[in-house]
Design an enzyme around this catalytic site. Structure first.
Site, PDB file in Angstrom:
ATOM      1  N   SER A   1      44.667  85.648 -11.763  1.00 46.13           N
ATOM      2  CA  SER A   1      45.852  86.847 -11.892  1.00 46.13           C
ATOM      3  C   SER A   1      46.492  86.748 -10.989  1.00 46.13           C
ATOM      4  O   SER A   1      46.139  86.603  -9.578  1.00 46.13           O
ATOM      5  CB  SER A   1      44.840  88.148 -12.149  1.00 46.13           C
ATOM      6  OG  SER A   1      43.935  88.047 -13.334  1.00 46.13           O
TER       7      SER A   1
ATOM      8  N   HIS B   1      42.225  95.168 -14.705  1.00 47.59           N
ATOM      9  CA  HIS B   1      40.780  94.340 -15.054  1.00 47.59           C
ATOM     10  C   HIS B   1      39.755  95.174 -14.474  1.00 47.59           C
ATOM     11  O   HIS B   1      38.639  95.209 -15.095  1.00 47.59           O
ATOM     12  CB  HIS B   1      41.225  93.489 -14.134  1.00 47.59           C
ATOM     13  CG  HIS B   1      42.110  92.097 -14.818  1.00 47.59           C
ATOM     14  ND1 HIS B   1      41.722  91.712 -16.060  1.00 47.59           N
ATOM     15  CD2 HIS B   1      43.117  91.847 -14.300  1.00 47.59           C
ATOM     16  CE1 HIS B   1      42.620  90.953 -16.484  1.00 47.59           C
ATOM     17  NE2 HIS B   1      43.636  90.878 -15.383  1.00 47.59           N
TER      18      HIS B   1
END
Length: 441
Positions: free
Chosen positions: A291, A368
């Site tokens: 990410s 997340h």
């Protein structure tokens, strides 16, 4: 009934309703027709009871709204904010619940009856979001949109579809356009991402938005947890045979509809994609992201100019001064000098820096961690694209989705804003961290 058949039925109802409305207006005369501006049409829609005329009115309102320029559009939002709130005349004790609901909610429900009504309302909210940059008083309308959209787009209505090279071209074009993390350069690049044996792509769709993805995720099958994005995106990479892969990497997640901002799809998307990929390749043992860190460089810049910083030592400040040099990352010696200080600063940023609500400052981390992942690893110079260097000095993050602990992690974050992190990350912070839960190793 198929989506196209349902749409045709709405069109037919709208045409019949249009004829009824026209006959009624002929009887009213010219004077009353002058009052049929957009706000008045909305009043007519709320006061009417006929289904056919309601569908026709909804279509006409949305059609007229679509023709408005910025100024008249703002005026329409003002009318919604001031004239379509709660009906205070009906706020008796027996009717307080129903009457306290803003009239806008029922208006939006009726507008949704029009052919293409859902898509039009999603676009309307996107334009409202733009208007809210300078008009805080319009936030009440946005709250109503979000209330309805959270119901209309809940998980029960969403359909997961695999995106591959056989997907219709008009939809593939939208995947290229909506990709928000790693730009898809051309059709060859797209094909490498969705048609290779070790690549997968999945998207959520809603029956009311034909061929409009809501959110999609790109997946790479690998032999381990990746520490950089280039080996995944490179056209010269050696594909991994799916049966030899051990890890599924979610390397790009893109929300497609700005008008649905605030409606969460990611949690369900990741869970269902894990189920789909696991069913196809049972031997996969690890599910992880690679990410971006879009807010890190901005925070670090502010921290470096502070007279006193608890996040950075004098030694770190000296090392991080090299970030001001053009192309610092190209020089191996300079990059090595920066590495440890940058990673220490990043660990502090993720574990100790919070926003006003007590949640991590980083938007991707909130996503997340809120979905039950753990902060697994910080990767130095993992993305050396121009945008990544500006946003994060090249830093990327692995968030691990441990299937046995997702719900436990989610609860810790939701209830206490606790961040579940691996020992490799927590050890980078020199002082004890609060609200950090050691990961189950």
């Amino acid at each position: 009934m198929s989506t196209s058949s349902f749409s045709d039925m709405l069109q037919s109802i709208a045409e019949r309703g249009r004829a009824l409305i026209d006959r009624t207006r002929d009887r009213r005369g010219v004077a009353e027709q002058r009052s049929a501006n957009l706000a008045q049409l909305c009043e007519d829609l709320l006061s009417g009871r006929g289904e056919a005329s309601g569908v026709a009115l909804a279509r006409e309102i949305l059609s007229r709204y679509g023709e408005l320029k910025t100024g008249p559009r703002i005026a329409f939002f003002e009318a919604l904010a001031s004239g379509f709130g709660a009906d205070r005349n009906r706020l008796s004790a027996s009717k307080v619940h129903r009457a306290s609901e803003p009239r806008r909610l029922e208006l939006f429900r009726r507008l949704n009856l029009a052919p293409g009504g859902t898509a039009a309302l999603v676009r309307m909210r996107e334009q409202l979001i733009d208007a809210m940059d300078h008009r805080d008083d319009l936030a009440v309308i946005d709250e109503d949109f979000l209330h309805l959209f959270s119901s209309w787009f809940n998980r029960g209505f969403l359909v997961l579809r695999s995106i591959d090279w056989s997907t219709p071209a008009n939809l593939l074009e939208k995947i290229i356009r909506y990709e928000a993390v790693h730009t898809i350069r051309d059709w060859n690049d797209l094909r490498a991402r969705i048609d290779s044996p070790d690549r997968r792509c999945y998207a959520f769709f809603h029956p009311a938005l034909v061929d409009e993805p809501l959110i999609f995720v790109e997946v790479a099958l690998t032999r381990g947890i990746p520490a950089a994005i280039d080996p995944i995106l490179s056209a010269k990479r050696d594909p991994v045979e799916p049966e030899r892969a051990t890890t599924a990497v979610f390397y790009s997640i893109s929300n497609c509809q700005r008008g649905l901002a605030g409606v969460s799809f990611g949690h369900f998307l990741i869970k269902q994609v894990v189920e789909e990929v696991s069913r196809e390749i049972p031997r996969l043992a690890t599910f992880v992201t690679l990410s971006p860190a879009p807010n890190f460089a901005e925070w670090l810049k502010r921290e470096r100019v502070k007279e006193r910083s608890v996040a950075l030592s004098a030694e770190d400040r000296t090392a991080l001064a090299a970030l001001d040099r053009p192309d610092w990352w190209r020089d191996e010696a300079t990059a090595e000098m920066v590495r440890e200080s940058l990673l220490r600063a990043a660990a502090w940023y993720y574990l100790r820096v919070h926003g006003a609500r007590g949640t991590p400052l980083d938007s991707v981390a909130r996503f997340h961690l809120g979905n039950g992942a753990r902060l697994e690893r910080l990767n130095f110079l993992a993305d050396t694209s121009e945008r990544a260097l500006q946003q994060s000095h090249g830093l990327m993050v692995n968030y691990l989705y441990d299937l046995e602990h997702i719900e436990q992690n989610h609860e810790a974050y939701a209830q206490q804003h606790a961040i579940v992190a691996s020992g490799a990350v927590t050890r980078l912070v020199r002082t004890p961290t609060r609200d950090v839960v050691p990961a189950a190793e």
